[in-house]
Design a protein around this motif. Structure first.
Motif, PDB file in Angstrom:
ATOM      1  N   PRO A   9       4.575   5.876 -22.479  1.00  0.00           N
ATOM      2  CA  PRO A   9       4.400   4.675 -23.518  1.00  0.00           C
ATOM      3  C   PRO A   9       3.444   3.606 -22.970  1.00  0.00           C
ATOM      4  O   PRO A   9       3.646   3.201 -21.811  1.00  0.00           O
ATOM      5  CB  PRO A   9       5.869   4.127 -23.597  1.00  0.00           C
ATOM      6  N   SER A  10       2.808   2.699 -23.984  1.00  0.00           N
ATOM      7  CA  SER A  10       1.924   1.737 -23.629  1.00  0.00           C
ATOM      8  C   SER A  10       1.993   0.912 -24.791  1.00  0.00           C
ATOM      9  O   SER A  10       1.958   1.287 -26.008  1.00  0.00           O
ATOM     10  CB  SER A  10       0.493   2.397 -23.423  1.00  0.00           C
ATOM     11  N   PHE A  11       2.427  -0.289 -24.392  1.00  0.00           N
ATOM     12  CA  PHE A  11       2.479  -1.786 -25.475  1.00  0.00           C
ATOM     13  C   PHE A  11       1.411  -2.507 -25.300  1.00  0.00           C
ATOM     14  O   PHE A  11       1.433  -3.666 -25.971  1.00  0.00           O
ATOM     15  CB  PHE A  11       3.647  -2.112 -25.235  1.00  0.00           C
ATOM     16  N   ALA A  12       0.068  -1.751 -24.890  1.00  0.00           N
ATOM     17  CA  ALA A  12      -0.960  -2.708 -24.707  1.00  0.00           C
ATOM     18  C   ALA A  12      -1.567  -3.234 -26.032  1.00  0.00           C
ATOM     19  O   ALA A  12      -1.980  -4.185 -26.193  1.00  0.00           O
ATOM     20  CB  ALA A  12      -2.064  -2.134 -24.070  1.00  0.00           C
ATOM     21  N   ASP A  13      -1.363  -2.363 -27.186  1.00  0.00           N
ATOM     22  CA  ASP A  13      -1.790  -2.645 -28.506  1.00  0.00           C
ATOM     23  C   ASP A  13      -1.044  -3.741 -29.103  1.00  0.00           C
ATOM     24  O   ASP A  13      -1.536  -4.596 -29.978  1.00  0.00           O
ATOM     25  CB  ASP A  13      -1.648  -1.336 -29.344  1.00  0.00           C
ATOM     26  N   PHE A  14       0.027  -4.126 -28.478  1.00  0.00           N
ATOM     27  CA  PHE A  14       1.121  -5.238 -29.189  1.00  0.00           C
ATOM     28  C   PHE A  14       0.924  -6.406 -28.454  1.00  0.00           C
ATOM     29  O   PHE A  14       1.595  -7.286 -28.680  1.00  0.00           O
ATOM     30  CB  PHE A  14       2.607  -4.895 -29.264  1.00  0.00           C
ATOM     31  N   GLN A  15       0.091  -6.555 -27.307  1.00  0.00           N
ATOM     32  CA  GLN A  15       0.176  -7.848 -26.338  1.00  0.00           C
ATOM     33  C   GLN A  15      -0.705  -8.782 -26.986  1.00  0.00           C
ATOM     34  O   GLN A  15      -1.331  -8.741 -28.020  1.00  0.00           O
ATOM     35  CB  GLN A  15      -0.390  -7.609 -24.920  1.00  0.00           C
ATOM     36  N   ALA A  18      -4.357  -8.923 -28.484  1.00  0.00           N
ATOM     37  CA  ALA A  18      -4.872  -7.565 -28.784  1.00  0.00           C
ATOM     38  C   ALA A  18      -5.761  -7.448 -29.938  1.00  0.00           C
ATOM     39  O   ALA A  18      -6.771  -6.712 -29.893  1.00  0.00           O
ATOM     40  CB  ALA A  18      -3.706  -6.644 -28.401  1.00  0.00           C
ATOM     41  N   ARG A  25      -3.164 -15.314 -23.634  1.00  0.00           N
ATOM     42  CA  ARG A  25      -3.174 -14.004 -22.969  1.00  0.00           C
ATOM     43  C   ARG A  25      -3.545 -14.196 -21.337  1.00  0.00           C
ATOM     44  O   ARG A  25      -2.834 -13.581 -20.501  1.00  0.00           O
ATOM     45  CB  ARG A  25      -3.811 -13.122 -23.665  1.00  0.00           C
TER      46      ARG A  25
END
Length: 204
Positions: A9-15, A18, A25
């Motif tokens: 799982p990677s949540f980088a798209d939601f930071q 983004a 940020r």
């Protein structure tokens, strides 16, 4: 049969930032705290001024005073900070006491309060939800120190502290001079109107 393998799982798209650039940020928690501290100190200075000058103003006069306080220079673009500040200042209007109350300026302690016709005194400490989250306990220390100072000055006439989280009213708390703290919305000084009619009719 098709087998789908999911990657870790990677949540980088939601930071934050983004999708669009966001200065928030790249700020550290300490930098966020510094920014919020500056905002809250400005907010407290202005709410003190609002309390001093605008208790008896009409809503339009109050709005005009707030707008004058945060008027943006023609050469500057309005910022998120100035927009947020004016919004929070307008929210403070909901916490203005009765016009029969007298404004009290505690300059040595950097806070303000109100005295009712019966002689009881309430102190206001205003803050933001962000400040309370970034600096847990910081505002509560302020509440305690202000309460001690007011108690020593007013004695039995000191009723308590209204800890007002302007952008999160359900986080606001009433700290009575004796007894346990309770949500300000439902405290004895601000009783809930269980059966209030939406049309402004009588409460039964």
């Amino acid at each position: 049969m098709t087998i789908t393998t999911l990657s870790a799982p990677s949540f980088a798209d939601f930071q934050m930032g983004a999708g669009r650039p966001s200065r928030a940020r790249i700020l550290s928690q300490a930098e966020h705290l510094d920014n919020e501290t500056s905002l809250v100190e400005t907010l407290r200075f202005y709410t003190n001024g609002l309390a001093r000058h605008c208790q008896n103003d009409t809503p339009s006069e109050y709005a005009a005073f707030v707008n004058d306080l945060i008027e943006v220079d023609p050469d500057d673009a309005p910022s998120a900070a100035t927009a947020r500040l004016v919004s929070l200042l307008h929210i403070y209007a909901d916490y203005m006491p009765s016009v029969e109350c007298d404004y009290i300026d505690y300059s040595p302690w950097q806070y303000h309060g109100w005295q009712s016709p019966a002689g009881f005194v309430v102190v206001d400490v205003v803050t933001t939800l962000t400040m309370s989250e970034l600096n847990p306990g910081g505002d509560l220390h302020r509440v305690e120190s202000d309460a001690l100072a007011a108690t020593s000055f007013w004695g039995d006439r000191f009723a308590g502290v209204r800890y007002i989280v302007l952008d999160a009213p359900y986080e606001s708390t009433w700290y009575p001079s004796s007894g346990l703290p309770m949500p300000l919305q439902f405290a004895d000084i601000n009783p809930r109107l269980e059966n209030a009619h939406l049309d402004g009719g009588d409460v039964r």
